[in-house]
Write an enzyme that holds these catalytic residues in place. Structure first.
Site, PDB file in Angstrom:
ATOM      1  N   CYS A 160      47.324  47.384  34.280  1.00  0.00           N
ATOM      2  CA  CYS A 160      46.232  46.437  34.020  1.00  0.00           C
ATOM      3  C   CYS A 160      45.399  46.890  32.816  1.00  0.00           C
ATOM      4  O   CYS A 160      44.964  46.082  32.011  1.00  0.00           O
ATOM      5  CB  CYS A 160      45.336  46.314  35.238  1.00  0.00           C
ATOM      6  SG  CYS A 160      44.462  47.833  35.663  1.00  0.00           S
ATOM      7  N   HIS A 301      40.745  48.138  39.235  1.00  0.00           N
ATOM      8  CA  HIS A 301      41.438  47.126  38.438  1.00  0.00           C
ATOM      9  C   HIS A 301      40.587  46.764  37.217  1.00  0.00           C
ATOM     10  O   HIS A 301      39.370  46.655  37.330  1.00  0.00           O
ATOM     11  CB  HIS A 301      41.689  45.880  39.287  1.00  0.00           C
ATOM     12  CG  HIS A 301      42.673  44.922  38.683  1.00  0.00           C
ATOM     13  ND1 HIS A 301      43.967  45.273  38.367  1.00  0.00           N
ATOM     14  CD2 HIS A 301      42.546  43.617  38.331  1.00  0.00           C
ATOM     15  CE1 HIS A 301      44.582  44.221  37.842  1.00  0.00           C
ATOM     16  NE2 HIS A 301      43.754  43.210  37.810  1.00  0.00           N
ATOM     17  N   ASN A 317      43.050  37.493  34.421  1.00  0.00           N
ATOM     18  CA  ASN A 317      43.802  38.578  35.047  1.00  0.00           C
ATOM     19  C   ASN A 317      45.169  38.702  34.363  1.00  0.00           C
ATOM     20  O   ASN A 317      45.496  37.923  33.464  1.00  0.00           O
ATOM     21  CB  ASN A 317      43.950  38.310  36.551  1.00  0.00           C
ATOM     22  CG  ASN A 317      44.290  39.571  37.346  1.00  0.00           C
ATOM     23  OD1 ASN A 317      44.384  40.670  36.788  1.00  0.00           O
ATOM     24  ND2 ASN A 317      44.477  39.421  38.641  1.00  0.00           N
TER      25      ASN A 317
END
Ligand SMILES: *[C@@H]1O[C@H](CO)[C@@H](O)[C@H](O)[C@H]1NC(C)=O
Ligand SMILES: *[C@@H]1O[C@H](CO)[C@@H](O)[C@H](O)[C@H]1NC(C)=O
Ligand SMILES: *[C@@H]1O[C@H](CO)[C@@H](O)[C@H](O)[C@H]1NC(C)=O
Ligand SMILES: *[C@@H]1O[C@H](CO)[C@@H](O)[C@H](O)[C@H]1NC(C)=O
Ligand SMILES: *[C@@H]1O[C@H](CO)[C@@H](O)[C@H](O)[C@H]1NC(C)=O
Length: 352
Positions: A160, A301, A317
């Site tokens: 991520c 995250h 995202n």
């Protein structure tokens, strides 16, 4: 060695199973679809079609159990406001391992040697009135193209941090009218070459910014994302052309200062960190609308803050377009999974 080869093949199969489908928001269903096992099986077929998921017959057998659990959980647990529909996303038949693989272990260690550029205060001393809302994702920038690059899929890899960093730089490159460069940067290079982070085992966007400042970065086209997590991927940076852009550094905003964060977002998107938590199926199953599920307690995250309105933060995202609202998340400002804890960071480009 044989074990590794088998693991690699299994990994590729898993990755192929999660390959990004065509753009699709959550698929609606009702409790009527759960009236019998037959109805749930029909719902599964409809879901496969909706998300263009292709499963082998024997694979469907064990994945149906996952799907069945998902639909019952979603139907019974979703906190619903008025008659908000029940929705499924593209992860509805995923295994536990698949659901956990795309969480990013964030590694706070090793930040000491990183030197941020001083914050340029965008909002004066808190005396500017910020707009009620802003949404970079719905805007058009230079060359008539969207300001925000397409939503990507990190697949079964805790990368991520790399996706958040490239997304941020791409948006900064697109937004400045005088330069407006539309380019897509290589997450794979960061996974393979940025040894300050840990490839598929996690990392930090600010470390990626540091890497890019020092080494430049290839385009995605020249150094594409491979669909299998290669923790020890060979770094190909030296033989891959660099993109034509200059990043002079990056800035870290102070934690717990929402005003600073929003003031910066009015200028351009910001990388933020949130806490999803272990086994947070509600988050994995999020299929659009305001997120009302639970959060974790430890930051795990990173993603891109592209806007806000009076009630929510709007985030891009990197779990593909079949997750959330075409890949985006609306996080309530009052129940925000710790978004202000790390403060946010953004790249500083040559013209800033
Ligand atoms: C589907 O889930 C429901 C609720 O948990 C359960 O009662 C049922 O046995 C499951 N069916 C199958 C085929 O797994
Ligand atoms: C905000 O405060 C700063 C510092 O006090 C001042 O220089 C600036 O003029 C103020 N801006 C506005 C719009 O009032
Ligand atoms: C990957 O790196 C680890 C640690 O350096 C090493 O033990 C392992 O053998 C490497 N695997 C491959 C496939 O190169
Ligand atoms: C690189 O960018 C600069 C500044 O935008 C531009 O003048 C130059 O032509 C570009 N070079 C290439 C090879 O695209
Ligand atoms: C997460 O869920 C899996 C599957 O139910 C379970 O085996 C594991 O222990 C759980 N982990 C935690 C930390 O709750």
């Amino acid at each position: 060695m044989a074990g590794q080869a088998i693991a690699a093949v299994l990994g590729i199969l898993l990755a192929l199973a999660l390959l990004e489908p065509a753009a699709a928001a959550g698929m609606k269903f009702t409790t009527h679809d759960l009236r019998s096992e037959k109805a749930v099986r029909q719902l599964y077929e409809r879901w496969c079609k909706h998300f263009k998921v292709v499963r082998k017959q024997e694979e469907k057998v064990h994945r149906f159990a996952n799907f069945n659990q998902t639909v019952h959980d979603v139907a019974s647990r979703t906190v619903r406001v008025a008659d908000e529909p029940l929705r499924l996303n593209g992860f509805a038949d995923a295994t536990w391992a698949e659901l956990e693989a795309c969480r990013c272990r964030m590694t706070p260690e090793g930040r000491r040697n990183l030197a941020p550029v001083p914050v340029k205060r965008r909002g004066g001393d808190g005396n500017l009135t910020l707009p009620d809302s802003i949404d970079w994702a719905s805007r058009i920038c230079g060359q008539g193209l969207p300001c925000i690059s397409p939503v990507r899929n990190q697949l079964l890899c805790g990368s991520c941090w790399a996706f958040a960093a490239t997304a941020a730089i791409e948006s900064h490159l697109a937004i400045r009218p005088e330069v407006s460069i539309i380019v897509q940067l290589s997450e794979q290079e960061l996974v393979d070459c940025d040894h300050a982070s840990h490839g598929c085992n996690g990392g930090l966007a600010i470390k990626a910014f540091n890497y890019i400042k020092q080494n430049g970065i290839a385009s995605r086209q020249n150094y594409p994302y491979r669909t299998f997590p290669r923790e020890n991927g060979t770094c190909l940076a030296r033989t891959t052309p660099r993109t034509n852009m200059t990043m002079i550094g990056w800035t870290q905003l102070e934690p717990h200062n929402e005003y600073e964060l929003l003031a910066q977002v009015t200028y351009a998107p910001v990388v933020v960190a949130i806490s999803i938590g272990v086994n947070n199926t509600e988050f994995k199953r999020y299929a659009g609308g305001m997120y009302r599920g639970k959060c974790g307690t430890k930051i795990d995250h990173e993603l891109l803050l592209v806007g806000y309105d009076p009630d929510s933060y709007l985030l891009k995202n990197s779990w593909g377009q079949s997750w959330g609202d075409f890949g985006y998340l609306s996080l309530p400002r009052t129940h925000n999974c710790g978004i202000l804890e790390r403060g946010g960071s953004y790249p500083v480009m040559g013209w800033d």
